[in-house]
Design a protein around this motif. Structure first.
Motif, PDB file in Angstrom:
ATOM      1  N   ALA A  16     113.062 -12.378 -11.727  1.00 42.05           N
ATOM      2  CA  ALA A  16     112.300 -13.352 -10.886  1.00 42.05           C
ATOM      3  C   ALA A  16     112.353 -14.818 -10.938  1.00 42.05           C
ATOM      4  CB  ALA A  16     110.740 -12.900 -11.179  1.00 42.05           C
ATOM      5  N   VAL A  17     113.567 -15.181 -10.832  1.00 41.98           N
ATOM      6  CA  VAL A  17     113.633 -16.671 -10.940  1.00 41.98           C
ATOM      7  C   VAL A  17     113.280 -17.014  -9.637  1.00 41.98           C
ATOM      8  CG1 VAL A  17     115.420 -18.377 -11.055  1.00 41.98           C
ATOM      9  CG2 VAL A  17     115.259 -16.764 -13.162  1.00 41.98           C
ATOM     10  N   ASP A  18     112.998 -18.272  -9.403  1.00 41.88           N
ATOM     11  CA  ASP A  18     112.820 -18.912  -7.837  1.00 41.88           C
ATOM     12  C   ASP A  18     113.813 -18.784  -7.132  1.00 41.88           C
ATOM     13  OD1 ASP A  18     112.048 -20.800  -6.041  1.00 41.88           O
ATOM     14  OD2 ASP A  18     111.227 -22.262  -7.451  1.00 41.88           O
ATOM     15  N   GLU A  19     113.631 -18.324  -5.817  1.00 43.29           N
ATOM     16  CA  GLU A  19     114.613 -18.223  -4.785  1.00 43.29           C
ATOM     17  C   GLU A  19     115.443 -19.668  -4.629  1.00 43.29           C
ATOM     18  OE1 GLU A  19     116.392 -15.687  -3.272  1.00 43.29           O
ATOM     19  OE2 GLU A  19     115.139 -14.294  -4.481  1.00 43.29           O
ATOM     20  N   LEU A  20     114.811 -20.241  -4.718  1.00 45.41           N
ATOM     21  CA  LEU A  20     115.507 -21.953  -4.611  1.00 45.41           C
ATOM     22  C   LEU A  20     116.554 -22.145  -5.595  1.00 45.41           C
ATOM     23  CD1 LEU A  20     112.778 -24.592  -3.826  1.00 45.41           C
ATOM     24  CD2 LEU A  20     114.536 -23.973  -2.451  1.00 45.41           C
ATOM     25  N   VAL A  21     116.273 -21.698  -6.756  1.00 44.67           N
ATOM     26  CA  VAL A  21     117.353 -21.889  -7.618  1.00 44.67           C
ATOM     27  C   VAL A  21     118.508 -20.629  -7.373  1.00 44.67           C
ATOM     28  CG1 VAL A  21     117.712 -21.259 -10.240  1.00 44.67           C
ATOM     29  CG2 VAL A  21     115.703 -22.608  -9.581  1.00 44.67           C
ATOM     30  N   ILE A  22     118.138 -19.644  -6.901  1.00 48.83           N
ATOM     31  CA  ILE A  22     119.121 -18.526  -6.604  1.00 48.83           C
ATOM     32  C   ILE A  22     120.064 -19.054  -5.497  1.00 48.83           C
ATOM     33  CG2 ILE A  22     119.404 -16.139  -5.909  1.00 48.83           C
ATOM     34  CD1 ILE A  22     117.028 -15.311  -7.620  1.00 48.83           C
ATOM     35  N   ASN A  23     119.330 -19.630  -4.654  1.00 46.89           N
ATOM     36  CA  ASN A  23     120.004 -20.099  -3.495  1.00 46.89           C
ATOM     37  C   ASN A  23     121.172 -21.313  -3.976  1.00 46.89           C
ATOM     38  OD1 ASN A  23     120.834 -20.332  -0.477  1.00 46.89           O
ATOM     39  ND2 ASN A  23     119.973 -22.653  -0.702  1.00 46.89           N
ATOM     40  N   GLY A  24     120.835 -22.275  -4.751  1.00 48.85           N
ATOM     41  CA  GLY A  24     121.558 -23.165  -5.407  1.00 48.85           C
ATOM     42  C   GLY A  24     122.803 -22.824  -6.302  1.00 48.85           C
ATOM     43  N   VAL A  25     122.469 -21.628  -6.803  1.00 49.03           N
ATOM     44  CA  VAL A  25     123.651 -20.920  -7.741  1.00 49.03           C
ATOM     45  C   VAL A  25     124.594 -20.306  -6.577  1.00 49.03           C
ATOM     46  CG1 VAL A  25     123.993 -18.913  -9.050  1.00 49.03           C
ATOM     47  CG2 VAL A  25     122.385 -20.621  -9.652  1.00 49.03           C
ATOM     48  N   LEU A  26     124.133 -19.598  -5.555  1.00 53.84           N
ATOM     49  CA  LEU A  26     124.959 -19.115  -4.585  1.00 53.84           C
ATOM     50  C   LEU A  26     125.967 -20.244  -3.865  1.00 53.84           C
ATOM     51  CD1 LEU A  26     122.702 -16.472  -3.187  1.00 53.84           C
ATOM     52  CD2 LEU A  26     124.948 -15.690  -4.544  1.00 53.84           C
ATOM     53  N   ASP A  43     137.405 -10.867 -11.036  1.00 51.93           N
ATOM     54  CA  ASP A  43     136.790 -10.283  -9.438  1.00 51.93           C
ATOM     55  C   ASP A  43     136.140 -11.568  -9.007  1.00 51.93           C
ATOM     56  OD1 ASP A  43     136.158  -9.331  -7.088  1.00 51.93           O
ATOM     57  OD2 ASP A  43     134.940  -7.924  -8.064  1.00 51.93           O
ATOM     58  N   PRO A  44     136.929 -12.698  -8.761  1.00 55.37           N
ATOM     59  CA  PRO A  44     136.462 -13.778  -8.085  1.00 55.37           C
ATOM     60  C   PRO A  44     135.073 -13.606  -6.987  1.00 55.37           C
ATOM     61  CG  PRO A  44     138.566 -14.378  -8.463  1.00 55.37           C
ATOM     62  CD  PRO A  44     138.398 -12.543  -8.719  1.00 55.37           C
ATOM     63  N   SER A  45     135.308 -12.716  -6.094  1.00 54.95           N
ATOM     64  CA  SER A  45     134.673 -12.471  -4.975  1.00 54.95           C
ATOM     65  C   SER A  45     133.117 -12.082  -5.554  1.00 54.95           C
ATOM     66  CB  SER A  45     135.142 -11.254  -4.053  1.00 54.95           C
ATOM     67  OG  SER A  45     134.965 -10.109  -4.948  1.00 54.95           O
ATOM     68  N   ARG A  46     132.902 -11.723  -6.715  1.00 55.64           N
ATOM     69  CA  ARG A  46     131.447 -11.341  -7.060  1.00 55.64           C
ATOM     70  C   ARG A  46     130.959 -12.891  -7.640  1.00 55.64           C
ATOM     71  NH1 ARG A  46     128.384  -8.033  -6.352  1.00 55.64           N
ATOM     72  NH2 ARG A  46     127.489  -7.889  -8.378  1.00 55.64           N
ATOM     73  N   HIS A  47     131.678 -13.567  -7.822  1.00 49.56           N
ATOM     74  CA  HIS A  47     131.123 -14.957  -8.516  1.00 49.56           C
ATOM     75  C   HIS A  47     130.041 -15.273  -7.819  1.00 49.56           C
ATOM     76  CE1 HIS A  47     130.859 -18.193 -11.143  1.00 49.56           C
ATOM     77  NE2 HIS A  47     131.398 -19.058 -10.427  1.00 49.56           N
ATOM     78  N   ALA A  48     129.030 -15.953  -8.595  1.00 51.22           N
ATOM     79  CA  ALA A  48     127.702 -16.157  -7.983  1.00 51.22           C
ATOM     80  C   ALA A  48     126.817 -14.947  -7.531  1.00 51.22           C
ATOM     81  CB  ALA A  48     127.792 -17.196  -7.020  1.00 51.22           C
ATOM     82  N   ASN A 108     129.478 -21.496  -4.835  1.00 47.17           N
ATOM     83  CA  ASN A 108     130.322 -20.566  -4.294  1.00 47.17           C
ATOM     84  C   ASN A 108     130.531 -20.284  -2.934  1.00 47.17           C
ATOM     85  OD1 ASN A 108     133.085 -19.358  -5.232  1.00 47.17           O
ATOM     86  ND2 ASN A 108     132.027 -17.264  -5.367  1.00 47.17           N
ATOM     87  N   PHE A 109     129.547 -20.412  -2.275  1.00 44.89           N
ATOM     88  CA  PHE A 109     129.375 -20.282  -0.887  1.00 44.89           C
ATOM     89  C   PHE A 109     128.864 -21.277   0.177  1.00 44.89           C
ATOM     90  CE2 PHE A 109     128.984 -16.045  -3.344  1.00 44.89           C
ATOM     91  CZ  PHE A 109     129.927 -15.519  -2.889  1.00 44.89           C
ATOM     92  N   GLU A 110     129.767 -21.871   0.871  1.00 40.07           N
ATOM     93  CA  GLU A 110     129.224 -22.789   1.642  1.00 40.07           C
ATOM     94  C   GLU A 110     127.873 -22.521   2.610  1.00 40.07           C
ATOM     95  OE1 GLU A 110     133.498 -25.055   2.895  1.00 40.07           O
ATOM     96  OE2 GLU A 110     131.925 -25.674   4.222  1.00 40.07           O
ATOM     97  N   GLU A 111     127.884 -21.423   3.080  1.00 43.92           N
ATOM     98  CA  GLU A 111     127.044 -21.209   3.978  1.00 43.92           C
ATOM     99  C   GLU A 111     125.508 -21.188   3.177  1.00 43.92           C
ATOM    100  OE1 GLU A 111     129.180 -18.906   2.856  1.00 43.92           O
ATOM    101  OE2 GLU A 111     128.420 -16.802   2.959  1.00 43.92           O
ATOM    102  N   ASN A 112     125.379 -21.372   1.954  1.00 41.98           N
ATOM    103  CA  ASN A 112     124.072 -21.796   1.169  1.00 41.98           C
ATOM    104  C   ASN A 112     123.899 -22.847   0.748  1.00 41.98           C
ATOM    105  OD1 ASN A 112     125.149 -18.598   0.303  1.00 41.98           O
ATOM    106  ND2 ASN A 112     122.882 -18.798  -0.134  1.00 41.98           N
ATOM    107  N   ARG A 113     124.649 -23.984   1.408  1.00 41.29           N
ATOM    108  CA  ARG A 113     124.597 -25.203   1.143  1.00 41.29           C
ATOM    109  C   ARG A 113     123.622 -25.752   2.167  1.00 41.29           C
ATOM    110  NH1 ARG A 113     130.828 -26.450  -0.389  1.00 41.29           N
ATOM    111  NH2 ARG A 113     130.795 -24.738  -1.970  1.00 41.29           N
ATOM    112  N   THR A 114     122.313 -25.490   2.131  1.00 40.77           N
ATOM    113  CA  THR A 114     121.413 -25.786   2.887  1.00 40.77           C
ATOM    114  C   THR A 114     120.275 -26.896   2.838  1.00 40.77           C
ATOM    115  OG1 THR A 114     120.076 -24.164   2.073  1.00 40.77           O
ATOM    116  CG2 THR A 114     121.436 -23.391   4.025  1.00 40.77           C
TER     117      THR A 114
END
Ligand SMILES: [Fe+2]
Length: 181
Positions: free
Chosen positions: A77-87, A61-66, A90-96
């Motif tokens: 409770a991993v740093d949100e910056l890391v979580i944004n990088g993980v997202l 189910d690739p839509s769940r990936h990341a 797979n998701f261009e909108e997170n490349r901030t």
């Protein structure tokens, strides 16, 4: 979470050894990139290590990936910056920011470098930028590696393909003992 705990966590989420090895290879490349940019090495390392954390369970189910990975990382409770990088991988909108853009290139170049190391008796030791660049041009070699995500690195984060490969080799060599490369 320190790197030993983080690797244990990553190992616990990977069903396949190849997935774990891929994660650590991207961790290594992100380490070298962070140093090049004078950024926080631990944050970049964790982003690399966790980017494909859910690979083996989202295969079907690739839509769940990341997204699944982000959920697990929030639970611990991993740093949100890391979580944004993980997202972001797979998701261009997170490349901030720089790190969330860099992960895309680190992911692709790590794939090429690991494939190259696996066909060399010395693995990653003594690997040359020029030979990796030849592999980059050989479309039939490691066809799963997205060449565009390597070739567009300069427009994206301002370093040349040459530098990306050189830093990638350095980063892979740093983590090589953990993944037998
Ligand atoms: Fe990946």
């Amino acid at each position: 979470m320190d790197i030993t705990e983080a690797r244990e966590f990553a190992r616990s989420k990977c069903e396949k050894d190849t997935t774990y090895r891929h994660l650590v290879s991207v961790e290594g490349v992100m380490r070298a990139l962070s140093r090049r940019f004078g950024e926080n090495e631990e944050t970049w390392a964790l982003t690399g290590l966790f980017h494909d954390l859910d690979q083996d369970i989202t295969d079907s189910d690739p839509s769940r990936h990341a997204l699944q990975a982000a959920e697990w990382l929030r639970e611990v409770a991993v740093d949100e910056l890391v979580i944004n990088g993980v997202l972001a991988h797979n998701f261009e909108e997170n490349r901030t920011d720089l790190m969330s853009k860099a992960i895309v290139h680190a992911d692709a170049v790590a794939g090429l470098l690991v494939a190259t190391a696996l066909v060399r008796p010395e693995k990653s030791a003594g690997m040359k930028v020029s030979s990796v660049r030849k592999k980059l041009k050989e479309k039939a070699f490691a066809p799963g590696v997205n060449r565009d995500e390597i070739n567009d690195v300069e427009d994206s984060i301002g370093i040349s393909v040459e530098d990306l490969v050189a830093l990638g080799i350095e980063g892979l060599q740093q983590v090589a003992p953990e993944i037998d490369l």
